[in-house]
Design a protein around this motif. Structure first.
Motif, mmCIF file in Angstrom:
data_model
loop_
_atom_site.group_PDB
_atom_site.id
_atom_site.type_symbol
_atom_site.label_atom_id
_atom_site.label_comp_id
_atom_site.label_asym_id
_atom_site.label_seq_id
_atom_site.Cartn_x
_atom_site.Cartn_y
_atom_site.Cartn_z
ATOM 1 N N GLY A 181 0.923 -1.290 0.082
ATOM 2 C CA GLY A 181 0.008 -0.039 0.032
ATOM 3 C C GLY A 181 0.922 1.218 0.013
ATOM 4 O O GLY A 181 0.480 2.232 0.415
ATOM 5 N N GLN A 214 -3.684 2.007 -0.592
ATOM 6 C CA GLN A 214 -4.659 1.094 -0.838
ATOM 7 C C GLN A 214 -3.542 -0.166 -1.201
ATOM 8 O O GLN A 214 -2.738 -0.131 -2.034
ATOM 9 C CB GLN A 214 -5.715 1.179 -1.779
ATOM 10 N N ASN A 224 -6.579 -6.420 -0.384
ATOM 11 C CA ASN A 224 -7.245 -5.213 0.151
ATOM 12 C C ASN A 224 -8.423 -5.592 0.748
ATOM 13 O O ASN A 224 -9.220 -6.319 0.566
ATOM 14 C CB ASN A 224 -7.753 -4.539 -1.186
ATOM 15 N N THR A 246 -10.549 -3.813 2.609
ATOM 16 C CA THR A 246 -12.038 -3.102 2.147
ATOM 17 C C THR A 246 -12.749 -3.876 1.128
ATOM 18 O O THR A 246 -13.882 -3.838 1.411
ATOM 19 C CB THR A 246 -11.637 -1.655 1.924
ATOM 20 N N THR A 293 -18.631 1.318 1.860
ATOM 21 C CA THR A 293 -17.947 0.389 1.962
ATOM 22 C C THR A 293 -18.541 -1.050 2.499
ATOM 23 O O THR A 293 -17.591 -2.160 2.776
ATOM 24 C CB THR A 293 -16.676 0.671 3.100
ATOM 25 N N PHE A 322 -14.231 3.995 -4.937
ATOM 26 C CA PHE A 322 -12.789 4.116 -5.559
ATOM 27 C C PHE A 322 -12.950 4.965 -7.038
ATOM 28 O O PHE A 322 -11.779 5.483 -7.276
ATOM 29 C CB PHE A 322 -12.643 2.630 -6.223
#
Length: 601
Positions: A377, A385, A391, A393, A549, A559
Motif C-alpha cells: 500500500g 490502498q 485489500n 476493504t 464500504t 474508488f
C-alpha cells in the motif's frame, strides 16, 4: 342474547378459518407485507411535507420541525424548478420511452429471428443474448466510456477507438440521452426477448396460413396479424422497462445524463424534502404505467395465441440472410457480452486505467500487476490502498454482499413460496388477490424510489447503515421473483395430492417438505436463486441505505471518487464473473434458463 350468538358465530367462523395453515399464513403475510410495503411509502410521502433541520425548508419557514408544503411548491414552481424538476423529468420520460423502443425493437426482432426463421447459430446467440441482463446494469456504460471517450471531447484519457484509430466521437455520442437509452435498452432487451419470443414460439398458425391462402402480402400479415397478437407481451415489456429505466441511477450517472434519479442524489443533502418528492413522483409513474397496462389488456379483448388446432407456422426462409444475419449478431453480442469481461480485465493491468495509448506501439511491457498484487500500500498512485487480492476493504464488502444476498434470497424465497402456496389454495378469495398484488407491487416501483422509502423509514427507525435495513429492503424488493415462480408452480399441483396426505393425518410441515416442495423443486429453487443473483449486482436499491464500504457495488463509487479506476474495473470483473457463475449454477441445479423454451435450446 342475539348479540352473543352473533359474536360466537363470528368467533367460530374465524377459528375454523384459521385452523387451516394456508389461511393463517395468508393472514399473517397480509399484515406483514402490508406494513413492510405500504408503511415505507407513507413514510416517504410524509417526508416530502416535513421540515428538515438544516435544509432549505427549515431556513424558509424559520422552524426546525413540523410540516410544510414548501417542498412541493418549490420543486414544481420555484426559482430552480426548471433545473431541479422539469428538465430531469423530461429527460427521465424521454430516456424511459427510448429505452422501451430499443428493448422492444432489439429484443423483439431477435425473438422473431430465433423462433420464426431458419437463421443459423440459434443456440449460441440465444445463450449469449441474455448476458447483458445477467451482468450488472452499469457494465455496458463503463464499456462505452472505455470505447468512445477521448481526451479532446470528454477530457481524461483516450479510449480504445481514439487510441487505435485517432477517431474522436462527438459529445452526443459519448454522453447524454443517446448512449444512456441505448445501453439501458440493450440491458433490458432480454425482457422483450423472453416475453415476445414465448408468444412467437407458441403462436397458432391458423390466421397466418389463412391470410397466405388469400394471397395477402407478407408485410400485411406481419403488421395486421402477427404484431397485434404479441401486443400483451409488448405492453408487459413496456411496463417492466419503463419503470426500471425510470429508477436507474448508475447508467445515467456514468454517462453524464441528468434524470430524476441522479437529481435525487444531488438534492438529498440540502433539499431532502424535495428529493423525497422526486422519489414519490417516480413511484406514481410506476403505478400509472401499471394501470395503463391493465386497461390496455383488459375488457373484452382476446389475445389467444394457442388453440391446439394448428401446429407452428413454417420457418421464414431468410435466404443468404440466414448466414449474414448471425455473423452480424455474433459480432454485436461479442461487444455486449464478451468484450466487457476482456475490457475490465485489461483495465486492471494498465498503469493508468482508461489510457490505451500503449496500443499505438503495442508495447505491452508497460502493463503492471500492482493493482492486484501490491501488498504494501505504499505505491503513490494507489493512495495507500493494497492490491485487490490483499485489500481488506474489498473483501469486507464482498462478504457483506454475500451476506445480504444470501439473507435476502432465503427470506424472499421463503416468503414468496408461502405467498404462492397460500394464494393458490385461496385463489377465489379477494384477500388472497390483495396479498398477491401487494407482494408484487415493489417490483413495479423504480428501485431508487423503493430505496429512498426505506432510507427515510430506516433513518427514523434507527436502522440506517445496518445490514438489517439492507436485508429488509432487498427482501421486500425481491419477493415478487419468488412469489410469481412459486404461484405458477403451485397452480400446477392438483389439490388431490395434499388432500390424500391430510386424510392420513400428515402434518402441514411434512406435507410441504416431503410432498409439495419436492414436486416443484426446480421452480421453487429458482425463486431462491434469482433473488440471490439480482441482489449481488444491485446498486440503485442499496445506494442510499448504507456507507459505501459495506457492499461491493457501492464500493465502485468510492474508488471512482478516489481516482482508483483499476479497482473499480476489478470489482466489476469480480461481480460479472461471480454472477455468471451463479447463473450457471442456477441452470445446472434447476435446469432453468432465461432463454430456455424460446428456441435457443
Amino acid at each position: 342474547m342475539s348479540i352473543n350468538l352473533q359474536t360466537n358465530s363470528t368467533f367460530n367462523h374465524w377459528r375454523n378459518y384459521l385452523k387451516k395453515p394456508q389461511n393463517a399464513i395468508l393472514v399473517l403475510l397480509g399484515i406483514v407485507l402490508s406494513f413492510a410495503t405500504i408503511f415505507p411509502m407513507v413514510t416517504i410521502w410524509l417526508d416530502t411535507i416535513s421540515i428538515h433541520a438544516g435544509s432549505v425548508d427549515a431556513q424558509v419557514s424559520g422552524r426546525q420541525a413540523g410540516y410544510t408544503l414548501y417542498n412541493w411548491i418549490d420543486i414544481i414552481s420555484g426559482r430552480l424548478a426548471r433545473r431541479n424538476f422539469w428538465i430531469p423529468l423530461q429527460n427521465t420520460v424521454l430516456l424511459s420511452v427510448l429505452a422501451c423502443l430499443v428493448a422492444i425493437c432489439f429484443g423483439g426482432v431477435f425473438a422473431y429471428l430465433i423462433t420464426r426463421t431458419d437463421m443459423k447459430a440459434k443456440k449460441y446467440l440465444s445463450n449469449i443474448f441474455i448476458f447483458p441482463y445477467v451482468m450488472p446494469q452499469w457494465t455496458l456504460a463503463v464499456v462505452w466510456q472505455n470505447m468512445f471517450y477521448s481526451k479532446a471531447v470528454t477530457g481524461g484519457s483516450d479510449g480504445l477507438l481514439a487510441a487505435l484509430t485517432g477517431i474522436k466521437m462527438p459529445l452526443w455520442w459519448c454522453q447524454g440521452l443517446f448512449p444512456t437509452a441505448l445501453v439501458l435498452g440493450i440491458h433490458y432487451a432480454a425482457f422483450a426477448y423472453i416475453l415476445v419470443g414465448g408468444i412467437f414460439r407458441n403462436m397458432d398458425a391458423n390466421l397466418e396460413e389463412a391470410a397466405t391462402i388469400l394471397n395477402t402480402p407478407k408485410y400485411k400479415i406481419f403488421f395486421r396479424i402477427t404484431l397485434p397478437m404479441v401486443q400483451p407481451a409488448i405492453l408487459s415489456t413496456v411496463l417492466l422497462v419503463f419503470s426500471s429505466a425510470m429508477g436507474s441511477y448508475p447508467v445515467p450517472h456514468y454517462l453524464n445524463f441528468t434524470t430524476l434519479a441522479t437529481k435525487y442524489v444531488d438534492l438529498n443533502v440540502n433539499r431532502a424534502g424535495q428529493a423525497s418528492a422526486l422519489a414519490v413522483i417516480m413511484m406514481l409513474f410506476g403505478i400509472a404505467i401499471l394501470l395503463f397496462n391493465q386497461l390496455a389488456t383488459g375488457g373484452r379483448k382476446s389475445f389467444t395465441t394457442v388453440t391446439g388446432k394448428s401446429g407452428q407456422a413454417s420457418k421464414f426462409n431468410l435466404g443468404i440472410g440466414k448466414y449474414v444475419i448471425p455473423v452480424f449478431l455474433v459480432v454485436f453480442t461479442f461487444f455486449t457480452s464478451i468484450f466487457p469481461v476482456i475490457s475490465f480485465a485489461l483495465e486492471t493491468f494498465l498503469p493508468n486505467p482508461g489510457d490505451y495509448s500503449f496500443f499505438r506501439t503495442w508495447n505491452t511491457s508497460n502493463l503492471t500487476v500492482k493493482w492486484w498484487m501490491n501488498n504494501t500500500g505504499t505505491a503513490g498512485s494507489m493512495y495507500g490502498q493494497k492490491g485487490i487480492l490483499f485489500n481488506s476493504t474489498i473483501w469486507y464488502a464482498f462478504f457483506g454482499t454475500i451476506l445480504v444476498a444470501v439473507s435476502c434470497a432465503f427470506l424472499a424465497g421463503t416468503i414468496g413460496l408461502l405467498v404462492g402456496y397460500c394464494v393458490s389454495k385461496n385463489r377465489r378469495s379477494r384477500f388472497a388477490a390483495y396479498v398477491n398484488s401487494i407482494a408484487f407491487l415493489p417490483y413495479l416501483l423504480p428501485s431508487l424510489a423503493v430505496g429512498v422509502a426505506f432510507f427515510v423509514f430506516g433513518s427514523r427507525a434507527g436502522l440506517y447503515n445496518t445490514y438489517i435495513l439492507l436485508i429488509i429492503a432487498g427482501t421486500i424488493k425481491y419477493i415478487p421473483f419468488a412469489s410469481r415462480a412459486s404461484l405458477n408452480s403451485m397452480l400446477q399441483i392438483s389439490g388431490e395430492i395434499e388432500e390424500s396426505a391430510i386424510i392420513h393425518n400428515i402434518p402441514w410441515f411434512k406435507r410441504m417438505t416431503r410432498i409439495i416442495i419436492p414436486i416443484q423443486k426446480s421452480a421453487i429453487l429458482s425463486g431462491y436463486l434469482l433473488p440471490l443473483m439480482t441482489c449481488i449486482r444491485e446498486l440503485t436499491l442499496f445506494m442510499m441505505l448504507c456507507a459505501q464500504t459495506k457492499l461491493l457495488t457501492l464500493l465502485l463509487d468510492y474508488f471512482d471518487e478516489m481516482g482508483l479506476y483499476a479497482f473499480s474495473a476489478g470489482i466489476n470483473l469480480m461481480l460479472i464473473v461471480f454472477v455468471i457463475i451463479c447463473n450457471m449454477a442456477v441452470n445446472k441445479l434447476t435446469g432453468a434458463s432465461l432463454d430456455k423454451g424460446i428456441g435457443g435450446n
